[in-house]
Enzyme design. Structure first.
Site, PDB file in Angstrom:
ATOM      1  N   TYR A  58      23.376 -54.697 -64.981  1.00 23.39           N
ATOM      2  CA  TYR A  58      23.822 -53.488 -64.493  1.00 23.39           C
ATOM      3  C   TYR A  58      24.789 -53.751 -63.938  1.00 23.39           C
ATOM      4  O   TYR A  58      25.792 -53.179 -63.955  1.00 23.39           O
ATOM      5  CB  TYR A  58      22.576 -52.940 -63.539  1.00 23.39           C
ATOM      6  CG  TYR A  58      23.090 -51.777 -62.748  1.00 23.39           C
ATOM      7  CD1 TYR A  58      22.930 -50.512 -63.198  1.00 23.39           C
ATOM      8  CD2 TYR A  58      23.557 -51.976 -61.277  1.00 23.39           C
ATOM      9  CE1 TYR A  58      23.383 -49.636 -62.397  1.00 23.39           C
ATOM     10  CE2 TYR A  58      23.924 -50.600 -60.584  1.00 23.39           C
ATOM     11  CZ  TYR A  58      23.917 -49.641 -61.044  1.00 23.39           C
ATOM     12  OH  TYR A  58      24.115 -48.520 -60.375  1.00 23.39           O
TER      13      TYR A  58
ATOM     14  N   LYS B 125      28.459 -51.949 -64.817  1.00 24.46           N
ATOM     15  CA  LYS B 125      29.199 -51.281 -63.975  1.00 24.46           C
ATOM     16  C   LYS B 125      30.562 -51.807 -63.601  1.00 24.46           C
ATOM     17  O   LYS B 125      31.559 -50.894 -63.264  1.00 24.46           O
ATOM     18  CB  LYS B 125      28.573 -51.081 -62.574  1.00 24.46           C
ATOM     19  CG  LYS B 125      27.480 -50.149 -62.847  1.00 24.46           C
ATOM     20  CD  LYS B 125      27.772 -48.797 -63.045  1.00 24.46           C
ATOM     21  CE  LYS B 125      26.371 -47.843 -63.105  1.00 24.46           C
ATOM     22  NZ  LYS B 125      26.695 -46.443 -63.772  1.00 24.46           N
TER      23      LYS B 125
ATOM     24  N   ASP C 218      21.947 -33.626 -70.457  1.00 28.76           N
ATOM     25  CA  ASP C 218      21.182 -34.540 -70.001  1.00 28.76           C
ATOM     26  C   ASP C 218      20.262 -34.712 -71.280  1.00 28.76           C
ATOM     27  O   ASP C 218      19.740 -33.623 -71.974  1.00 28.76           O
ATOM     28  CB  ASP C 218      20.324 -34.191 -68.866  1.00 28.76           C
ATOM     29  CG  ASP C 218      20.043 -35.489 -68.240  1.00 28.76           C
ATOM     30  OD1 ASP C 218      20.838 -35.950 -67.215  1.00 28.76           O
ATOM     31  OD2 ASP C 218      18.919 -36.105 -68.461  1.00 28.76           O
TER      32      ASP C 218
ATOM     33  N   ASN D 188      28.143 -40.000 -66.208  1.00 27.58           N
ATOM     34  CA  ASN D 188      27.487 -40.152 -65.118  1.00 27.58           C
ATOM     35  C   ASN D 188      25.923 -41.027 -65.551  1.00 27.58           C
ATOM     36  O   ASN D 188      25.108 -41.289 -64.635  1.00 27.58           O
ATOM     37  CB  ASN D 188      27.044 -39.064 -64.462  1.00 27.58           C
ATOM     38  CG  ASN D 188      26.226 -39.396 -63.010  1.00 27.58           C
ATOM     39  OD1 ASN D 188      26.875 -39.960 -62.367  1.00 27.58           O
ATOM     40  ND2 ASN D 188      25.083 -38.835 -63.089  1.00 27.58           N
TER      41      ASN D 188
ATOM     42  N   THR E  56      18.292 -41.757 -54.238  1.00 28.68           N
ATOM     43  CA  THR E  56      18.146 -41.055 -55.797  1.00 28.68           C
ATOM     44  C   THR E  56      16.899 -41.518 -56.428  1.00 28.68           C
ATOM     45  O   THR E  56      16.096 -42.437 -55.644  1.00 28.68           O
ATOM     46  CB  THR E  56      19.120 -41.230 -56.948  1.00 28.68           C
ATOM     47  OG1 THR E  56      19.177 -42.672 -57.336  1.00 28.68           O
ATOM     48  CG2 THR E  56      20.575 -40.853 -56.328  1.00 28.68           C
TER      49      THR E  56
END
Length: 278
Positions: free
Chosen positions: A160, A164, A41, A94, A195
């Site tokens: 976005y 995707k 990350d 991810n 999240t």
């Protein structure tokens, strides 16, 4: 890496974007199911916290720093991961980023940034591990997409949703190419999941509402979504939704795309923003 009933047993899983949210939950689930986990990350302290918590629970994990905007950084992360746990059996792409705002208010560089983080990162990660997987004749490449790429609702998050959708197309065509060669491709499709991604979201239009995928959908925890995704991976599925209600919605869209769009326009006009309850 052992058979498909538990693809995680004795496997080395590299998670690009594994320190928070769904990535963090998947790191824990993969480890509980037997994988050695490399948590990579850009937020190294968060990756270290995730790796430590996995180790304290009896799993095997390490933390790595990665900037998925850089091919060299991804290559370095892969090399470091393999130095500890051996070849990458499972790659999770991810990393994602989100924004809100009307399309005319979003700067061009933000369209590009969102595309690079959500789609470009998956391309770079895939290209880094795919040659070795092809040579070995096995492996898993897992890409995180979104309900927003499957059907239209995110009109205040167009960069976005478009990125995707590209991840979904990438995954499906990779499956056509890779699955006959022994490499499994999985596309994760999160719907409403709790999240922290919205905390880093920039709102380019102050009065633009955050439109959701449907008020009737379930809001899952990251852990619930991660377990559903891991089950789908173990079952050999390619397209894996956090909520199978997705497929009913997609069927309604496919039956009459124009009617679906006009119905959505009318719903928003009536104040139905499609936001699920918690």
């Amino acid at each position: 890496m052992t058979g498909t009933n538990n693809p995680f047993a004795d496997a080395h899983a590299l998670l690009l974007g594994g320190a928070k949210g769904i990535g963090q939950a998947l790191a824990h689930v993969f480890a509980r199911r037997g994988a050695q986990v490399s948590v990579a990350d850009i937020d190294l302290p968060a990756a270290q916290e995730t790796a430590v918590s996995i180790s304290e629970a009896g799993g095997k994990a390490q933390a790595l720093s990665v900037n998925v905007l850089s091919r060299r950084s991804i290559a370095d992360a892969v090399a470091q991961a393999q130095a500890t746990f051996g070849p990458v059996d499972i790659l999770l792409n991810n990393v994602g980023a989100i924004l809100n705002g009307h399309p005319e208010d979003v700067p061009e560089q933000e369209w590009e940034r969102i595309g690079e983080l959500n789609y470009g990162a998956a391309v770079r990660g895939t290209r880094e591990v795919l040659p070795a997987m092809l040579e070995r004749g096995g492996g898993y490449i897992i890409n995180t997409a979104s309900f927003a790429g499957m059907y239209p609702y995110a009109s205040t998050r167009i960069p976005y949703g478009a990125a995707k959708a590209a991840v979904i197309n990438l995954s499906q065509n990779l499956a056509l190419y890779c699955e006959p060669k022994g490499i499994r491709i999985c596309c994760l499709l999160p719907g409403p999941v709790k999240t922290g991604i919205a905390a880093s979201m920039t709102n380019w239009t102050p009065d633009a509402p955050l439109l959701g995928p449907g008020a009737a959908l379930m809001m899952l925890t990251a852990e619930e979504a991660a377990n559903r995704f891991a089950d789908g991976i173990a079952e050999g599925r390619i397209m894996i939704a956090s909520d199978d209600a997705l497929w009913d919605i997609v069927r309604r869209w496919a039956d009459d795309p124009d009617a679906f769009l006009h119905n959505r326009i009318g719903a928003v006009a009536r104040g139905d923003l499609g936001v699920p309850g918690y």
